[in-house]
Write a protein that holds these residues in place. Structure first.
Motif, short mmCIF file in Angstrom:
data_model
loop_
_atom_site.label_atom_id
_atom_site.label_comp_id
_atom_site.label_asym_id
_atom_site.label_seq_id
_atom_site.Cartn_x
_atom_site.Cartn_y
_atom_site.Cartn_z
N UNK A 48 0.87 -1.10 -0.04
CA UNK A 48 0.00 0.05 0.00
C UNK A 48 0.92 1.24 0.02
N UNK A 49 1.74 1.35 -0.87
CA UNK A 49 2.75 2.35 -0.78
C UNK A 49 3.35 2.51 -2.24
N UNK A 50 3.88 3.66 -2.93
CA UNK A 50 4.35 3.77 -4.21
C UNK A 50 5.73 3.71 -3.93
N UNK A 51 6.45 3.22 -4.97
CA UNK A 51 7.93 3.07 -5.28
C UNK A 51 8.30 3.89 -6.22
N UNK A 52 9.26 4.90 -6.07
CA UNK A 52 9.82 5.64 -6.88
C UNK A 52 11.12 4.96 -7.66
N UNK A 53 10.79 4.42 -8.78
CA UNK A 53 12.09 3.49 -9.40
C UNK A 53 12.96 4.22 -9.79
N UNK A 54 13.05 5.58 -9.89
CA UNK A 54 14.30 6.37 -10.28
C UNK A 54 15.37 6.35 -8.86
N UNK A 55 14.68 6.87 -7.65
CA UNK A 55 15.35 7.01 -6.64
C UNK A 55 15.77 5.72 -5.85
N UNK A 56 14.69 5.01 -5.93
CA UNK A 56 14.83 3.69 -5.15
C UNK A 56 14.66 4.01 -3.79
N UNK A 57 14.24 4.83 -3.29
CA UNK A 57 14.36 4.93 -1.87
C UNK A 57 13.34 4.29 -0.97
N UNK A 58 13.95 3.51 -0.12
CA UNK A 58 13.12 2.31 0.75
C UNK A 58 12.49 1.37 -0.03
N UNK A 59 13.24 1.24 -1.22
CA UNK A 59 12.55 0.11 -2.16
C UNK A 59 12.90 -1.11 -1.84
N UNK A 60 12.31 -2.14 -2.70
CA UNK A 60 12.40 -3.68 -2.42
C UNK A 60 13.72 -3.99 -3.00
N UNK A 61 14.16 -5.33 -2.66
CA UNK A 61 15.36 -5.86 -3.33
C UNK A 61 15.18 -5.62 -4.90
N UNK A 62 16.24 -5.09 -5.38
CA UNK A 62 16.32 -4.89 -6.95
C UNK A 62 16.51 -5.95 -7.78
N UNK A 63 16.97 -7.16 -7.12
CA UNK A 63 17.41 -8.37 -7.88
C UNK A 63 16.02 -8.91 -8.01
N UNK A 64 15.15 -8.86 -6.96
CA UNK A 64 14.00 -9.88 -6.88
C UNK A 64 12.78 -8.94 -7.73
N UNK A 65 12.98 -7.63 -7.65
CA UNK A 65 11.90 -6.93 -8.51
C UNK A 65 12.36 -6.92 -9.78
N UNK A 66 13.20 -7.16 -10.32
CA UNK A 66 13.71 -7.60 -11.65
C UNK A 66 14.72 -8.81 -11.79
N UNK A 67 14.23 -9.84 -11.74
CA UNK A 67 15.09 -10.96 -11.73
C UNK A 67 15.99 -11.48 -13.11
N UNK A 68 15.40 -11.04 -14.13
CA UNK A 68 15.86 -11.35 -15.47
C UNK A 68 17.68 -10.97 -15.58
N UNK A 69 18.32 -11.82 -15.99
CA UNK A 69 19.67 -11.28 -16.43
C UNK A 69 19.73 -10.27 -17.22
N UNK A 70 20.69 -9.11 -17.13
CA UNK A 70 20.82 -8.26 -18.03
C UNK A 70 21.88 -8.40 -19.27
N UNK A 71 21.66 -7.76 -20.20
CA UNK A 71 22.55 -7.91 -21.33
C UNK A 71 24.06 -7.85 -20.83
#
Length: 381
Positions: free
Chosen positions: A116-139
């Motif tokens: 029940x809250x917003x995530x600023x995906x640019x600043x990632x302040x108090x954000x979730x684990x980025x590896x779980x939020x975006x689990x795919x391997x990068x190029x």
């Protein structure tokens, strides 16, 4: 006004998400073999420069400030960045080679499901684990594993940030504050190994556009500085090195007189629990059972100032590409995408310095979604 008549980004035909896979294929990557939407020359080394905010239409209109880039425009491609036209989403597409619905970075501010809250995906302040939020391997991770040396060049605070870890992880990071320092770091990295992919990011053009507007003389001056630096870079890379220049989105100037302030508009916020997205591309997260009423109210009130559609309509029309199930609730129940130069703000929830910004992006106009893909082939090609 629905999205009828608009075409979603051609994710299967060459967008920003196709850039790094195509470059990797040109370097001999077997993982991305067959990724040839741009017909690139084979090369041993490549530099990919991403200039934040350098929209194709802006570059074309202001090309008098960019003689080096202008000389390459006849062979450049006009491609699309994807949707929404915002940095966090575009970096996800650029770094993973996937459409937004697959990588999951679907806006500037998005709902964190179950919290029940917003995530600023640019600043990632108090954000979730980025590896779980975006689990795919990068190029970058994929090509590094194939023996292609990867270096990412940008401001020091990007190293290890939430957005970087989510979208651009892989290889090593080299920090530089000024553009000239980043060019030198790029040259050092590309010269250090016979098989390399180097990524260079520059963000000041976007900052200046936000502050002064993309029609300002300040924007033109910054473009001149970037153009000179790119000319130096292209001249000094090894002869077997290809250089590519692209962007994450364009921009429009949005006068304050054309903005609606939700802090003074109770009708538009009725039934809305969270206002996500950004002023040109709002994602409205509704109270239980209120989505239909919110959609109807926004359609009536916005009229020809915006395209308004439900989440299901936007997904069905392909604007996010294929959407993973866990990504669905991150997307607003109702989306309002501004036409022309309009914007919707909320002065009660936004810092004054953000409200003061003149240049904005996020929506689906050609000025925001079209970006350049400039190709400077190896001199020995």
């Amino acid at each position: 006004m629905s999205l009828a008549g608009l075409q979603a980004p051609p994710y299967d035909g060459g967008t920003l998400a196709s850039v790094l896979p195509a470059v990797a294929a040109s370097l001999g990557s077997t993982r991305y073999a067959g990724e040839h939407p741009f017909d690139l020359h084979d090369a041993r080394r490549a530099v990919v420069v991403l200039v934040d905010g350098l929209g194709y239409e802006l570059l074309r209109q202001r090309s008098g400030h960019a003689p080096f880039l202008r000389s390459h425009l006849p062979a450049a491609r006009r491609i699309e960045c994807g949707f929404p036209t915002t940095t966090a989403t575009s970096m996800g597409s650029f770094g993973t080679g996937l459409p937004p619905g697959a990588h999951g970075l679907v806006g500037y501010e998005v709902l964190v499901p179950g919290e029940d809250r917003l995530l600023n995906e640019l600043s990632w302040e108090n954000g979730p684990d980025p590896f779980r939020w975006q689990p795919s391997r990068t190029v970058f991770e994929e090509v590094q594993a194939e023996g292609i040396d990867v270096t990412r060049v940008g401001p020091g605070y990007f190293d290890g940030s939430g957005l970087t870890n989510a979208a651009l992880r892989g290889g090593r990071f080299s920090a530089g504050r000024e553009l000239d320092a980043r060019v030198e770091a790029t040259l050092c990295a590309v010269r250090a190994t016979p098989r390399a992919l180097v990524y260079l990011y520059w963000g000041d053009l976007d900052k200046i556009g936000h502050t002064f507007g993309c029609a300002s003389w300040e924007w033109g001056n910054e473009l001149e500085s970037i153009d000179r630096a790119l000319g130096v870079l292209a001249e000094r890379v090894p002869s077997d090195t290809a250089v590519y220049v692209t962007a994450d989105h364009g921009m429009v100037d949005a006068p304050h007189a054309l903005r609606i302030d939700l802090a003074h508009d109770p009708e538009l916020v009725a039934g809305v629990r969270h206002v996500g997205g950004e002023p040109r591309s709002l994602q409205l997260y509704c109270e239980d059972g209120a989505a239909a009423d919110v959609l109807e109210t926004w359609e009536q009130r916005m009229g020809t100032r915006a395209w308004v559609a439900s989440r299901d309509e936007v997904i069905e029309a392909g604007w996010f590409g294929a959407v993973r199930p866990e990504v669905l609730p991150r997307i607003g129940d109702v989306l309002a995408l501004m036409r022309d130069n309009f914007a919707v703000v909320h002065s009660g929830r936004t810092r004054p310095e953000i409200l003061a910004l003149r240049g904005l992006h996020g929506s689906v106009t050609a000025d925001e979604r079209a970006i350049p893909f400039v190709r400077i082939s190896p001199r020995n090609a």
